[in-house]
Motif scaffolding. Structure first.
Motif, short mmCIF file in Angstrom:
data_model
loop_
_atom_site.label_atom_id
_atom_site.label_comp_id
_atom_site.label_asym_id
_atom_site.label_seq_id
_atom_site.Cartn_x
_atom_site.Cartn_y
_atom_site.Cartn_z
N ILE A 1 -2.62 15.08 9.60
CA ILE A 1 -3.93 15.30 10.21
C ILE A 1 -3.90 14.58 11.55
CG2 ILE A 1 -6.40 14.87 9.97
CD1 ILE A 1 -5.90 14.81 6.91
N LYS A 2 -4.49 15.19 12.56
CA LYS A 2 -4.41 14.67 13.93
C LYS A 2 -4.78 13.19 14.03
CE LYS A 2 -6.06 15.34 18.57
NZ LYS A 2 -7.24 15.61 19.33
N ASP A 3 -5.88 12.79 13.45
CA ASP A 3 -6.36 11.41 13.59
C ASP A 3 -5.83 10.48 12.51
OD1 ASP A 3 -7.84 12.09 15.85
OD2 ASP A 3 -9.56 12.70 14.64
N GLU A 4 -4.99 10.99 11.63
CA GLU A 4 -4.54 10.18 10.51
C GLU A 4 -3.76 8.95 10.94
OE1 GLU A 4 -1.44 11.22 7.23
OE2 GLU A 4 -3.44 11.83 6.57
N PHE A 5 -2.83 9.09 11.88
CA PHE A 5 -2.06 7.93 12.32
C PHE A 5 -2.96 6.92 13.00
CE2 PHE A 5 1.77 10.53 11.63
CZ PHE A 5 2.57 9.58 11.02
N LEU A 6 -4.01 7.35 13.69
CA LEU A 6 -4.96 6.41 14.28
C LEU A 6 -5.64 5.57 13.20
CD1 LEU A 6 -6.66 8.59 17.04
CD2 LEU A 6 -5.18 6.60 17.40
N ARG A 7 -6.09 6.22 12.14
CA ARG A 7 -6.72 5.50 11.03
C ARG A 7 -5.75 4.53 10.38
NH1 ARG A 7 -7.85 10.16 8.07
NH2 ARG A 7 -7.62 8.91 6.20
N ILE A 8 -4.51 4.99 10.16
CA ILE A 8 -3.50 4.15 9.52
C ILE A 8 -3.23 2.91 10.36
CG2 ILE A 8 -1.06 4.02 8.88
CD1 ILE A 8 -1.35 7.04 8.07
N PHE A 9 -3.04 3.09 11.66
CA PHE A 9 -2.69 1.95 12.50
C PHE A 9 -3.89 1.04 12.76
CE2 PHE A 9 1.41 3.75 12.88
CZ PHE A 9 2.21 2.66 13.15
N ASN A 10 -5.09 1.58 12.76
CA ASN A 10 -6.27 0.70 12.82
C ASN A 10 -6.31 -0.19 11.59
OD1 ASN A 10 -7.73 1.09 15.24
ND2 ASN A 10 -8.37 3.11 14.54
N MET A 11 -6.05 0.39 10.42
CA MET A 11 -6.03 -0.38 9.18
C MET A 11 -4.92 -1.44 9.23
SD MET A 11 -4.21 -0.77 6.03
CE MET A 11 -3.20 0.68 5.97
N LEU A 12 -3.73 -1.04 9.67
CA LEU A 12 -2.61 -1.99 9.72
C LEU A 12 -2.87 -3.12 10.70
CD1 LEU A 12 0.44 0.43 9.55
CD2 LEU A 12 -0.38 -1.10 7.76
N GLY B 1 0.83 -1.20 0.00
CA GLY B 1 0.00 0.00 0.00
C GLY B 1 0.86 1.25 0.00
N TYR B 2 0.29 2.33 -0.47
CA TYR B 2 0.97 3.62 -0.56
C TYR B 2 0.10 4.63 0.18
CZ TYR B 2 3.77 7.37 -2.70
OH TYR B 2 4.61 8.44 -2.92
N ILE B 3 0.59 5.14 1.29
CA ILE B 3 -0.18 6.04 2.14
C ILE B 3 0.51 7.39 2.16
CG2 ILE B 3 -1.09 6.42 4.46
CD1 ILE B 3 -0.69 3.28 4.82
N VAL B 4 -0.25 8.44 1.80
CA VAL B 4 0.28 9.80 1.84
C VAL B 4 -0.14 10.41 3.17
CG1 VAL B 4 0.29 12.07 0.74
CG2 VAL B 4 0.12 10.01 -0.67
N ASN C 1 -5.79 -4.35 11.57
CA ASN C 1 -6.74 -5.26 10.91
C ASN C 1 -6.03 -6.09 9.85
OD1 ASN C 1 -9.06 -4.52 12.36
ND2 ASN C 1 -9.36 -2.73 11.06
N TYR C 2 -5.13 -5.49 9.12
CA TYR C 2 -4.37 -6.18 8.08
C TYR C 2 -3.58 -7.35 8.67
CZ TYR C 2 -1.08 -6.81 4.19
OH TYR C 2 -0.34 -7.32 3.17
N TRP C 3 -2.74 -7.09 9.68
CA TRP C 3 -1.90 -8.17 10.18
C TRP C 3 -2.67 -9.19 11.01
CZ3 TRP C 3 0.23 -3.48 12.67
CH2 TRP C 3 -0.06 -3.37 14.02
N GLN C 4 -3.88 -8.86 11.44
CA GLN C 4 -4.70 -9.84 12.14
C GLN C 4 -5.40 -10.80 11.16
OE1 GLN C 4 -4.85 -10.47 15.47
NE2 GLN C 4 -3.27 -8.92 15.64
N VAL C 5 -5.60 -10.35 9.93
CA VAL C 5 -6.33 -11.15 8.95
C VAL C 5 -5.39 -11.84 7.97
CG1 VAL C 5 -7.98 -11.01 7.04
CG2 VAL C 5 -8.38 -9.70 9.13
N VAL C 6 -4.39 -11.13 7.49
CA VAL C 6 -3.51 -11.63 6.44
C VAL C 6 -2.39 -12.48 7.07
CG1 VAL C 6 -1.85 -10.90 4.68
CG2 VAL C 6 -4.00 -9.68 4.95
N VAL C 7 -2.08 -13.59 6.44
CA VAL C 7 -0.92 -14.40 6.85
C VAL C 7 0.30 -13.80 6.17
CG1 VAL C 7 0.13 -16.67 6.84
CG2 VAL C 7 -2.35 -16.44 7.13
N LEU C 8 1.24 -13.31 6.96
CA LEU C 8 2.44 -12.69 6.44
C LEU C 8 3.51 -13.72 6.13
CD1 LEU C 8 2.61 -9.71 8.96
CD2 LEU C 8 1.91 -9.59 6.57
#
Length: 144
Positions: A119-130, A112-115, A132-139
């Motif tokens: 924004i204050k809550d941006e890192f919260l959104r990014i880490f929530n997404m990440l 993924g490419y994240i710009v 969820n990603y590592w909890q679902v995807v087998v790395l």
């Protein structure tokens, strides 16, 4: 229904900006993420850490593009040409919204490419997404 155990994924942050590093640390604490966080200040340092197995597996890389010595795109080139590291999962986290940077990053198979816009809550959104990603995807290199 049984609770799913927390999957620990090491996060390798490759970024020379101290403010971004502090924002990541603060966000992880706020979200109560228990993942180990390792920081490299440029691509050269990150490659050395990965090759010397200083980053435990499974891991996820957050990569800035604009850094001294070895920038993010140069790092991706080296990473993808290294047989042992080529499967590494990388998210670009950068201020660059240039189309040529996006295309170059995706040509090096980033997840993924994240710009970041500071924004204050941006890192919260990014880490929530990440999370969820590592909890679902087998790395790669993940036992389970």
């Amino acid at each position: 229904m049984t609770a799913t155990p927390y999957r620990e994924v090491t996060i390798l942050l490759i970024d020379d900006d101290d403010i971004d590093h502090m924002a990541v640390v603060r966000t992880m604490k706020q979200l109560r993420l228990l993942n180990p966080l390792i920081r490299a200040r440029d691509g050269l340092e990150a490659l050395q850490m990965l090759r010397q197995k200083q980053v435990s597996q499974p891991y996820l890389i957050l990569l800035d593009l604009n850094m001294p010595r070895m920038n993010g795109l140069e790092f991706l080139e080296q990473l993808r040409n290294d047989e042992e590291l080529s499967l590494s999962v990388v998210f670009v986290l950068t201020t660059s919204s240039a189309d040529e940077d996006k295309v170059a990053a995706y040509q090096h198979h980033v997840a993924g490419y994240i710009v970041k816009h500071y924004i204050k809550d941006e890192f919260l959104r990014i880490f929530n997404m990440l999370e969820n990603y590592w909890q679902v995807v087998v790395l790669p290199f993940d036992a389970g």
